[in-house]
Design a protein around this motif. Sequence first.
Motif, PDB file in Angstrom:
ATOM      1  N   VAL A 113      33.256   4.163 -59.652  1.00  0.00           N
ATOM      2  CA  VAL A 113      32.137   3.898 -58.744  1.00  0.00           C
ATOM      3  C   VAL A 113      32.724   3.184 -57.528  1.00  0.00           C
ATOM      4  O   VAL A 113      33.773   2.536 -57.621  1.00  0.00           O
ATOM      5  CB  VAL A 113      31.024   3.037 -59.401  1.00  0.00           C
ATOM      6  CG1 VAL A 113      30.385   3.768 -60.558  1.00  0.00           C
ATOM      7  CG2 VAL A 113      31.536   1.672 -59.838  1.00  0.00           C
ATOM      8  N   VAL A 114      32.054   3.309 -56.392  1.00  0.00           N
ATOM      9  CA  VAL A 114      32.567   2.684 -55.171  1.00  0.00           C
ATOM     10  C   VAL A 114      31.427   1.939 -54.480  1.00  0.00           C
ATOM     11  O   VAL A 114      30.288   2.407 -54.472  1.00  0.00           O
ATOM     12  CB  VAL A 114      33.194   3.742 -54.224  1.00  0.00           C
ATOM     13  CG1 VAL A 114      32.204   4.809 -53.785  1.00  0.00           C
ATOM     14  CG2 VAL A 114      33.836   3.087 -53.000  1.00  0.00           C
ATOM     15  N   THR A 115      31.747   0.755 -53.946  1.00  0.00           N
ATOM     16  CA  THR A 115      30.770   0.043 -53.116  1.00  0.00           C
ATOM     17  C   THR A 115      31.107   0.323 -51.659  1.00  0.00           C
ATOM     18  O   THR A 115      32.242   0.086 -51.225  1.00  0.00           O
ATOM     19  CB  THR A 115      30.809  -1.483 -53.365  1.00  0.00           C
ATOM     20  OG1 THR A 115      30.541  -1.736 -54.748  1.00  0.00           O
ATOM     21  CG2 THR A 115      29.759  -2.203 -52.527  1.00  0.00           C
ATOM     22  N   ILE A 116      30.139   0.835 -50.928  1.00  0.00           N
ATOM     23  CA  ILE A 116      30.298   1.039 -49.478  1.00  0.00           C
ATOM     24  C   ILE A 116      29.339   0.070 -48.793  1.00  0.00           C
ATOM     25  O   ILE A 116      28.119   0.193 -48.924  1.00  0.00           O
ATOM     26  CB  ILE A 116      30.044   2.502 -49.080  1.00  0.00           C
ATOM     27  CG1 ILE A 116      31.108   3.401 -49.745  1.00  0.00           C
ATOM     28  CG2 ILE A 116      30.065   2.666 -47.566  1.00  0.00           C
ATOM     29  CD1 ILE A 116      30.938   4.883 -49.493  1.00  0.00           C
ATOM     30  N   HIS A 117      29.904  -0.914 -48.119  1.00  0.00           N
ATOM     31  CA  HIS A 117      29.093  -1.997 -47.550  1.00  0.00           C
ATOM     32  C   HIS A 117      28.423  -1.599 -46.239  1.00  0.00           C
ATOM     33  O   HIS A 117      27.367  -2.126 -45.900  1.00  0.00           O
ATOM     34  CB  HIS A 117      29.963  -3.237 -47.318  1.00  0.00           C
ATOM     35  CG  HIS A 117      30.544  -3.778 -48.593  1.00  0.00           C
ATOM     36  ND1 HIS A 117      29.971  -4.818 -49.288  1.00  0.00           N
ATOM     37  CD2 HIS A 117      31.627  -3.399 -49.311  1.00  0.00           C
ATOM     38  CE1 HIS A 117      30.676  -5.060 -50.373  1.00  0.00           C
ATOM     39  NE2 HIS A 117      31.691  -4.211 -50.412  1.00  0.00           N
ATOM     40  N   ASP A 118      29.060  -0.700 -45.492  1.00  0.00           N
ATOM     41  CA  ASP A 118      28.485  -0.277 -44.209  1.00  0.00           C
ATOM     42  C   ASP A 118      29.256   0.943 -43.722  1.00  0.00           C
ATOM     43  O   ASP A 118      30.269   1.321 -44.308  1.00  0.00           O
ATOM     44  CB  ASP A 118      28.587  -1.405 -43.166  1.00  0.00           C
ATOM     45  CG  ASP A 118      30.024  -1.894 -42.984  1.00  0.00           C
ATOM     46  OD1 ASP A 118      30.887  -1.083 -42.608  1.00  0.00           O
ATOM     47  OD2 ASP A 118      30.293  -3.093 -43.229  1.00  0.00           O
ATOM     48  N   LEU A 119      28.746   1.543 -42.642  1.00  0.00           N
ATOM     49  CA  LEU A 119      29.462   2.679 -42.037  1.00  0.00           C
ATOM     50  C   LEU A 119      29.908   2.319 -40.618  1.00  0.00           C
ATOM     51  O   LEU A 119      29.916   3.154 -39.723  1.00  0.00           O
ATOM     52  CB  LEU A 119      28.560   3.923 -42.003  1.00  0.00           C
ATOM     53  CG  LEU A 119      28.287   4.606 -43.346  1.00  0.00           C
ATOM     54  CD1 LEU A 119      27.530   5.905 -43.139  1.00  0.00           C
ATOM     55  CD2 LEU A 119      29.566   4.886 -44.114  1.00  0.00           C
ATOM     56  N   ILE A 120      30.293   1.048 -40.437  1.00  0.00           N
ATOM     57  CA  ILE A 120      30.651   0.577 -39.098  1.00  0.00           C
ATOM     58  C   ILE A 120      31.799   1.395 -38.507  1.00  0.00           C
ATOM     59  O   ILE A 120      31.780   1.770 -37.341  1.00  0.00           O
ATOM     60  CB  ILE A 120      30.973  -0.938 -39.121  1.00  0.00           C
ATOM     61  CG1 ILE A 120      29.665  -1.718 -39.330  1.00  0.00           C
ATOM     62  CG2 ILE A 120      31.659  -1.393 -37.826  1.00  0.00           C
ATOM     63  CD1 ILE A 120      29.830  -3.148 -39.763  1.00  0.00           C
ATOM     64  N   LEU A 121      32.808   1.725 -39.336  1.00  0.00           N
ATOM     65  CA  LEU A 121      33.953   2.478 -38.804  1.00  0.00           C
ATOM     66  C   LEU A 121      33.589   3.899 -38.379  1.00  0.00           C
ATOM     67  O   LEU A 121      34.245   4.477 -37.525  1.00  0.00           O
ATOM     68  CB  LEU A 121      35.092   2.525 -39.824  1.00  0.00           C
ATOM     69  CG  LEU A 121      36.009   1.305 -39.856  1.00  0.00           C
ATOM     70  CD1 LEU A 121      37.003   1.430 -40.991  1.00  0.00           C
ATOM     71  CD2 LEU A 121      36.749   1.119 -38.546  1.00  0.00           C
ATOM     72  N   THR A 122      32.551   4.471 -38.983  1.00  0.00           N
ATOM     73  CA  THR A 122      32.153   5.823 -38.544  1.00  0.00           C
ATOM     74  C   THR A 122      31.292   5.733 -37.290  1.00  0.00           C
ATOM     75  O   THR A 122      31.241   6.653 -36.496  1.00  0.00           O
ATOM     76  CB  THR A 122      31.354   6.576 -39.637  1.00  0.00           C
ATOM     77  OG1 THR A 122      30.268   5.760 -40.040  1.00  0.00           O
ATOM     78  CG2 THR A 122      32.193   6.904 -40.831  1.00  0.00           C
ATOM     79  N   LYS A 123      30.610   4.586 -37.111  1.00  0.00           N
ATOM     80  CA  LYS A 123      29.709   4.451 -35.965  1.00  0.00           C
ATOM     81  C   LYS A 123      30.392   3.838 -34.756  1.00  0.00           C
ATOM     82  O   LYS A 123      29.989   4.053 -33.632  1.00  0.00           O
ATOM     83  CB  LYS A 123      28.516   3.573 -36.348  1.00  0.00           C
ATOM     84  CG  LYS A 123      27.647   4.204 -37.419  1.00  0.00           C
ATOM     85  CD  LYS A 123      26.521   3.302 -37.806  1.00  0.00           C
ATOM     86  CE  LYS A 123      25.443   3.321 -36.748  1.00  0.00           C
ATOM     87  NZ  LYS A 123      24.302   2.489 -37.139  1.00  0.00           N
ATOM     88  N   TYR A 124      31.400   3.003 -34.999  1.00  0.00           N
ATOM     89  CA  TYR A 124      32.083   2.315 -33.893  1.00  0.00           C
ATOM     90  C   TYR A 124      33.572   2.605 -33.930  1.00  0.00           C
ATOM     91  O   TYR A 124      34.387   1.699 -34.044  1.00  0.00           O
ATOM     92  CB  TYR A 124      31.841   0.798 -33.973  1.00  0.00           C
ATOM     93  CG  TYR A 124      30.427   0.445 -33.633  1.00  0.00           C
ATOM     94  CD1 TYR A 124      30.057   0.143 -32.332  1.00  0.00           C
ATOM     95  CD2 TYR A 124      29.448   0.444 -34.622  1.00  0.00           C
ATOM     96  CE1 TYR A 124      28.746  -0.158 -32.009  1.00  0.00           C
ATOM     97  CE2 TYR A 124      28.125   0.149 -34.318  1.00  0.00           C
ATOM     98  CZ  TYR A 124      27.783  -0.154 -33.011  1.00  0.00           C
ATOM     99  OH  TYR A 124      26.475  -0.436 -32.700  1.00  0.00           O
ATOM    100  N   PRO A 125      33.956   3.891 -33.842  1.00  0.00           N
ATOM    101  CA  PRO A 125      35.387   4.192 -33.917  1.00  0.00           C
ATOM    102  C   PRO A 125      36.061   4.131 -32.550  1.00  0.00           C
ATOM    103  O   PRO A 125      37.012   4.817 -32.299  1.00  0.00           O
ATOM    104  CB  PRO A 125      35.381   5.624 -34.472  1.00  0.00           C
ATOM    105  CG  PRO A 125      34.139   6.220 -33.893  1.00  0.00           C
ATOM    106  CD  PRO A 125      33.147   5.093 -33.724  1.00  0.00           C
ATOM    107  N   SER A 126      35.522   3.315 -31.642  1.00  0.00           N
ATOM    108  CA  SER A 126      36.053   3.310 -30.284  1.00  0.00           C
ATOM    109  C   SER A 126      37.429   2.670 -30.235  1.00  0.00           C
ATOM    110  O   SER A 126      37.778   1.847 -31.067  1.00  0.00           O
ATOM    111  CB  SER A 126      35.106   2.547 -29.357  1.00  0.00           C
ATOM    112  OG  SER A 126      35.170   1.178 -29.670  1.00  0.00           O
TER     113      SER A 126
END
Length: 382
Positions: A113-126
């Motif tokens: 199982v995996v915990t994904i805390h947020d998708l910040i890297l997919t949204k802010y890959p600048s």
Amino acid sequence: MSFVYWHHNNSYMKIAIDARFFGTNTGIGRYLEQLILNLEKQDNENKYFILINYENENKYISKNKNFEKVIVNIPWYGIKEQIELPKILNKINPDLVHFPHFNVPFFYNKPFVVTIHDLILTKYPSRRATTLSLIKYFLKNILYRIIINRAVVKSKKIITVSQFTKKEIVDFFKINADKVIVTYEGVSDLKQINNINNEIIKNLGIESPFLLYVGNAYPHKNLEFLVKTFSEFSEDKSLKLVLVGREDYFYKRLKEFVNINNYKNIIFAGFVKDEDLAYLYKKCSVYVFPSLCEGFGLPPLEAMKCGAIVLSSNYSCLPEILKSSVIYFDPKDKKDLTNKLKIILNDENLKNELIEKSQMLLKEYSWEKMVFEVIDIYNSVK
């Protein structure tokens, strides 16, 4: 609130937890500490293997005979993680592995199982969010997407920390919503000060009322917006803005931004230990959280726990988590932040109402409750 979990059958599971972030002063580090501490109290049946990096091995002492520490020397995000970690896990041969972050080794094929805390890297890959060269950054970003995609597809269940992030994961990866389970985090007690000790205030040179921000200075934290808006806030010229966070590339860059623009009354406090932090939370006029993207939003809850009044961004999961116990502002609208600051600084009744509401809200978030739900998830994937 106390939960103790007992199995209804005699078969126990061997569960490995990738706890290499344990003892690191990070959100994932705190999550792991509370996860393991509460598992030790609540699960007396399953056998656990806790993988700890050797530099933090002394920070974890098992208090339950079913929990065995496995010391490893594997940095996060490196090639070693991809090759060595599966070898160690295959030797342990667990029934299930819990990865507390998306960086699941690509070639690990057994149940996890995996915990994904947020998708910040997919949204802010600048490029602004990285110190790497363009080519390295491009390759790292491709690798990140490959790793997180595989973790999402191959995991038995995905644990996340808010309904907002669950919706993002389901929409972004086009997966069945039933696979993603929300377990809200708890709020830890910071070590409170016993004697009212003004040293930290004196050392930082804060003789007057101050606003407080605690956290890192990554671009999505939106601190340039905060310092710029604060510098134009004319209501109280003696008011200071105190920024607490370990100095790194991003804080250095923010300091340069402040110096170039000659912004006044901004104090960079650097790293502050817990008991002093509790005191700063207690003493600040307002805790300001201007973030554009969060998975759960622990810092404002920690501020509330110490009695701070919170002024928060209305983006991402924050309204879901903080509910009606804070005043919200649009983190891209300087005028809105300025107006809300004026209101919150001058209205004593509002302050008292927010303190009352925040103390009620904190009762909803408990690490014990989260771990009770996590054990259920472990058992559901047998």
